[in-house]
Design a protein around this motif. Structure first.
Motif, PDB file in Angstrom:
ATOM      1  N   ALA A 135       0.828  -1.157   0.137  1.00  0.00           N
ATOM      2  CA  ALA A 135       0.227  -0.081   0.080  1.00  0.00           C
ATOM      3  C   ALA A 135       0.935   1.240   0.140  1.00  0.00           C
ATOM      4  CB  ALA A 135      -0.791   0.030   1.109  1.00  0.00           C
ATOM      5  N   ASP A 152      -0.006   4.540   6.907  1.00  0.00           N
ATOM      6  CA  ASP A 152      -0.832   3.717   5.627  1.00  0.00           C
ATOM      7  C   ASP A 152      -1.947   4.191   5.219  1.00  0.00           C
ATOM      8  OD1 ASP A 152      -1.310   1.806   4.010  1.00  0.00           O
ATOM      9  OD2 ASP A 152      -0.763  -0.039   5.503  1.00  0.00           O
ATOM     10  N   ASP A 153      -2.179   4.047   3.953  1.00  0.00           N
ATOM     11  CA  ASP A 153      -3.552   4.783   3.597  1.00  0.00           C
ATOM     12  C   ASP A 153      -4.592   3.684   3.265  1.00  0.00           C
ATOM     13  OD1 ASP A 153      -2.532   3.392   0.999  1.00  0.00           O
ATOM     14  OD2 ASP A 153      -3.063   5.285  -0.198  1.00  0.00           O
ATOM     15  N   MET A 154      -4.329   2.545   3.564  1.00  0.00           N
ATOM     16  CA  MET A 154      -5.164   1.396   3.393  1.00  0.00           C
ATOM     17  C   MET A 154      -6.392   1.625   4.725  1.00  0.00           C
ATOM     18  SD  MET A 154      -4.423  -1.272   0.929  1.00  0.00           S
ATOM     19  CE  MET A 154      -5.535  -2.378   1.642  1.00  0.00           C
ATOM     20  N   PRO A 155      -7.475   1.892   4.546  1.00  0.00           N
ATOM     21  CA  PRO A 155      -8.565   1.981   5.849  1.00  0.00           C
ATOM     22  C   PRO A 155      -8.872   0.406   6.178  1.00  0.00           C
ATOM     23  CG  PRO A 155      -9.717   2.338   3.862  1.00  0.00           C
ATOM     24  CD  PRO A 155      -8.171   2.427   3.397  1.00  0.00           C
ATOM     25  N   THR A 156      -8.834  -0.608   5.608  1.00  0.00           N
ATOM     26  CA  THR A 156      -9.054  -1.852   6.037  1.00  0.00           C
ATOM     27  C   THR A 156      -7.999  -2.368   6.945  1.00  0.00           C
ATOM     28  OG1 THR A 156      -7.967  -2.875   3.995  1.00  0.00           O
ATOM     29  CG2 THR A 156     -10.328  -2.343   4.062  1.00  0.00           C
ATOM     30  N   ARG A 157      -6.822  -1.726   7.021  1.00  0.00           N
ATOM     31  CA  ARG A 157      -5.753  -2.466   8.042  1.00  0.00           C
ATOM     32  C   ARG A 157      -6.027  -2.080   9.482  1.00  0.00           C
ATOM     33  NH1 ARG A 157       0.370  -2.634   6.396  1.00  0.00           N
ATOM     34  NH2 ARG A 157       0.371  -2.574   8.721  1.00  0.00           N
ATOM     35  N   ARG A 197       1.613   5.342   1.084  1.00  0.00           N
ATOM     36  CA  ARG A 197       1.651   6.085   2.442  1.00  0.00           C
ATOM     37  C   ARG A 197       1.293   7.474   2.455  1.00  0.00           C
ATOM     38  NH1 ARG A 197       3.390   3.011   6.609  1.00  0.00           N
ATOM     39  NH2 ARG A 197       3.873   4.902   7.781  1.00  0.00           N
ATOM     40  N   ASP A 198       0.312   7.720   3.144  1.00  0.00           N
ATOM     41  CA  ASP A 198      -0.215   9.248   3.082  1.00  0.00           C
ATOM     42  C   ASP A 198       0.865   9.944   4.003  1.00  0.00           C
ATOM     43  OD1 ASP A 198      -2.343   8.834   1.780  1.00  0.00           O
ATOM     44  OD2 ASP A 198      -3.718   8.894   3.611  1.00  0.00           O
TER      45      ASP A 198
END
Length: 84
Positions: free
Chosen positions: A2, A27-32, A4-5
């Motif tokens: 993923a 991390d920009d993955m909201p599902t983590r 990164r913001d």
């Protein structure tokens, strides 16, 4: 993997007034399960007291000895707000 913001956040010591901008990423993955928060660069006079993968639990120490949470009522650098 993923992306990164990345954003800048102003740190300001409540005891001595010392301030500067920290460069951070998460991390920009909201599902983590966790945001995998990281401080990439701190301004001179600040250091990490206790690292955490969560910004509200990451503790910063000022050069005067004052310890505070990274996530506090403060301002973001111009154009440095995190994308949500």
């Amino acid at each position: 993997m993923a992306a990164r913001d990345r954003y800048s956040r102003k740190l300001e010591c409540a005891m001595c007034g010392h301030s500067g901008y920290a460069e951070v990423s998460e991390d920009d993955m909201p599902t983590r399960k966790d945001p995998d928060f990281r401080v990439d660069e701190l301004p001179r006079g600040f250091m990490t007291e206790r690292a955490s993968k969560y910004p509200d639990k990451h503790m910063i120490r000022c050069r005067c000895g004052h310890v505070f949470k990274f996530q506090q009522k403060t301002v973001y650098a111009a154009g440095g707000e995190p994308r949500r």
